[in-house]
Design an enzyme around this catalytic site. Structure first.
Site, mmCIF file in Angstrom:
data_model
loop_
_atom_site.group_PDB
_atom_site.id
_atom_site.type_symbol
_atom_site.label_atom_id
_atom_site.label_comp_id
_atom_site.label_asym_id
_atom_site.label_seq_id
_atom_site.Cartn_x
_atom_site.Cartn_y
_atom_site.Cartn_z
ATOM 1 N N LYS A 34 0.843 -1.203 0.000
ATOM 2 C CA LYS A 34 0.000 0.000 0.000
ATOM 3 C C LYS A 34 0.881 1.258 0.000
ATOM 4 O O LYS A 34 2.090 1.171 0.229
ATOM 5 C CB LYS A 34 -0.887 -0.015 1.249
ATOM 6 C CG LYS A 34 -0.094 -0.016 2.559
ATOM 7 C CD LYS A 34 -0.984 -0.268 3.767
ATOM 8 C CE LYS A 34 -0.162 -0.323 5.040
ATOM 9 N NZ LYS A 34 -0.992 -0.672 6.213
ATOM 10 N N ARG A 130 -9.780 0.026 16.418
ATOM 11 C CA ARG A 130 -9.767 0.943 15.288
ATOM 12 C C ARG A 130 -10.771 0.432 14.259
ATOM 13 O O ARG A 130 -11.738 1.099 13.943
ATOM 14 C CB ARG A 130 -8.339 0.990 14.724
ATOM 15 C CG ARG A 130 -8.106 2.065 13.710
ATOM 16 C CD ARG A 130 -6.678 2.036 13.189
ATOM 17 N NE ARG A 130 -6.327 0.757 12.540
ATOM 18 C CZ ARG A 130 -5.217 0.547 11.863
ATOM 19 N NH1 ARG A 130 -4.310 1.503 11.753
ATOM 20 N NH2 ARG A 130 -4.972 -0.623 11.301
ATOM 21 N N TYR A 255 14.982 30.156 6.763
ATOM 22 C CA TYR A 255 13.773 30.826 7.251
ATOM 23 C C TYR A 255 13.831 31.014 8.763
ATOM 24 O O TYR A 255 14.216 30.097 9.493
ATOM 25 C CB TYR A 255 12.530 29.995 6.922
ATOM 26 C CG TYR A 255 12.118 30.064 5.479
ATOM 27 C CD1 TYR A 255 11.658 31.241 4.914
ATOM 28 C CD2 TYR A 255 12.187 28.916 4.685
ATOM 29 C CE1 TYR A 255 11.282 31.290 3.578
ATOM 30 C CE2 TYR A 255 11.804 28.959 3.348
ATOM 31 C CZ TYR A 255 11.355 30.140 2.804
ATOM 32 O OH TYR A 255 10.978 30.179 1.487
ATOM 33 N N MET A 303 11.084 24.117 1.289
ATOM 34 C CA MET A 303 10.344 23.255 0.355
ATOM 35 C C MET A 303 11.283 22.518 -0.591
ATOM 36 O O MET A 303 11.074 21.348 -0.911
ATOM 37 C CB MET A 303 9.333 24.085 -0.447
ATOM 38 C CG MET A 303 8.345 23.218 -1.215
ATOM 39 S SD MET A 303 7.185 24.156 -2.206
ATOM 40 C CE MET A 303 6.138 24.898 -0.975
HETATM 41 C C1 LIG Z 1 -0.119 -1.727 6.792
HETATM 42 C C2 LIG Z 1 -0.668 -2.993 7.324
HETATM 43 C C3 LIG Z 1 0.169 -4.106 7.518
HETATM 44 C C4 LIG Z 1 1.682 -4.050 7.366
HETATM 45 O O1 LIG Z 1 2.237 -3.528 8.557
HETATM 46 P P1 LIG Z 1 3.820 -3.332 8.736
HETATM 47 O O2 LIG Z 1 3.992 -2.820 10.105
HETATM 48 O O3 LIG Z 1 4.234 -2.352 7.694
HETATM 49 O O4 LIG Z 1 4.422 -4.670 8.515
HETATM 50 C C5 LIG Z 1 -0.432 -5.298 7.906
HETATM 51 N N1 LIG Z 1 -1.772 -5.357 8.121
HETATM 52 C C6 LIG Z 1 -2.589 -4.310 7.973
HETATM 53 C C7 LIG Z 1 -4.047 -4.457 8.244
HETATM 54 C C8 LIG Z 1 -2.062 -3.091 7.588
HETATM 55 O O5 LIG Z 1 -2.884 -2.028 7.461
#
Ligand SMILES: *Cc1c(COP(=O)(O)O)cnc(C)c1O
Length: 359
Positions: A34, A130, A255, A303
């Site tokens: 992701k 969550r 800055y 930036m």
């Molecule tokens: C992002 C995610 C992972 C991977 O987690 P890492 O700590 O990057 O290994 C696994 N399961 C879910 C549900 C996630 O959202």
């Protein structure tokens, strides 16, 4: 062309994936790619990893569709499930697996008109609070999903660990206990471990593991010292010194004039800034490698540029190479200075930095 470029080593990612498999030889490892593979180039990595991995995981359908558009054919688990009625049909068409976390998503799948059943995982809330169903909700859910012709009958129970990166926190044991008792009751396969679970909690290894951060060669505890467990950081962020100036004691940099020279100082300007994803909250003193040597950041991150103190380097010229993080400086260390985690820096890289893919 601007010298700011992130080199991504495919070989290191393949080796890290293999390591995740070796940690848990009885589990199948789903590569979590992701957020543009944590900044490493989701489509390109999926192409390289496809022969090795059984399933990919992304957070949202848009990412999964991007992988299909690029020709990726392996199943893709969508970790946040669906948002619209039409998404269930899209999932069937595209061979997405859906991790469903609430009743609305379940209702949408059951009510859909599907050409064939969709593969469903159920998210169980074992304490992170969550996403996911309470364990007590599973009785009725399993009945409803079992009855539905829209759902493939091998459900998987999935939970996410809240504290696995803290090796002293006993919450992980409790989460594993809860999900395992659900799995035994309903006789279903499970998926528990993220990277930290894989590396530190063997009891969390299950039919399916979900490594993310470790695939990119980084320690999920944020550690940057000591044993890396064989992980190889797969990204090196490079740039160059693009200007050098001599300051007198009392002159300031950047800055707000946040950093003021205490002595006559040589200041270098480097072609990277928060517009690229370099963390704006990195304070003076954050390490940067110039010609392979550590020098401190001076003043605010802008930036398109940062400044560093080159006074203690023997010799330095415009055009000299810079490493912001990579094989010789962990992004976890930069993150610790900036009050964040390496995950955020990598996921926050902007499209302005070209990725240079290497074997
Ligand atoms: C992002 C995610 C992972 C991977 O987690 P890492 O700590 O990057 O290994 C696994 N399961 C879910 C549900 C996630 O959202």
């Amino acid at each position: 062309m601007r010298p700011t470029i992130a080199t991504i080593r495919f070989g290191d990612i393949a080796s890290n994936y293999q390591l995740a498999c070796d940690f848990a030889p009885d589990s199948k490892s789903i590569a979590v790619i992701k957020a543009n593979a944590y900044g490493h180039g989701m489509v390109e990595l999926a192409r390289i990893l496809e022969p090795m991995v059984p399933v990919f995981a992304v957070a949202v359908m848009e990412e999964a569709l991007q992988l299909r558009d690029a020709g990726i054919v392996k199943p893709i688990l969508v970790l946040q499930g669906i948002n619209q009625n039409s998404d269930a049909a899209e999932a069937v068409k595209s061979d997405f697996w859906l991790l469903l976390h609430n009743q609305q998503q379940v209702d949408r799948v059951i009510a859909a008109t599907l050409s064939s059943p969709v593969r469903v995982w159920l998210k169980v809330d074992t304490g992170m609070h969550r996403l996911g169903f309470a364990p007590q909700a599973l009785d009725r859910l399993c009945v409803d999903l079992h009855k539905s012709l829209n759902v493939q009958q091998e459900l998987v129970l999935c939970t996410h660990l809240a504290c696995a990166d803290d090796r002293d926190n006993q919450m992980t044991r409790e989460q594993v206990r809860v999900i395992r008792s659900c799995a035994a009751k309903y006789r279903l396969a499970t998926s528990i471990a993220n990277s930290a679970g894989i590396m530190y909690w063997p009891e969390s290894h299950a039919e399916w593991n979900r490594p993310g951060y470790m695939l990119y060669g980084l320690c999920p505890t944020g550690s940057f010292t000591g044993d890396s467990n064989g992980l190889r950081p797969a990204m090196t962020m490079n740039s160059e010194v693009i200007a050098i100036r001599e300051l007198k004691a009392g002159e300031g940099v950047g800055y707000g004039r946040d950093w003021v020279a205490k002595r006559a100082s040589r200041i270098g300007t480097i072609a990277i800034g928060y517009g690229d994803g370099y963390p704006r909250h990195a304070p003076s003193g954050t390490p940067v490698l110039v010609n392979g040597e550590r020098v401190p950041l001076t003043g605010r991150v802008s930036m398109d540029a940062i400044s560093v103190d080159l006074t203690d380097l023997e010799k330095v010229e415009v055009g000299d190479p810079v490493e912001l993080w990579g094989q010789n400086l962990s992004v976890n260390e930069v993150a610790s200075f900036a009050g964040t985690i390496g995950y955020e820096i990598l996921a926050g890289l902007t499209g302005r930095v070209p990725l240079n893919f290497r074997q």
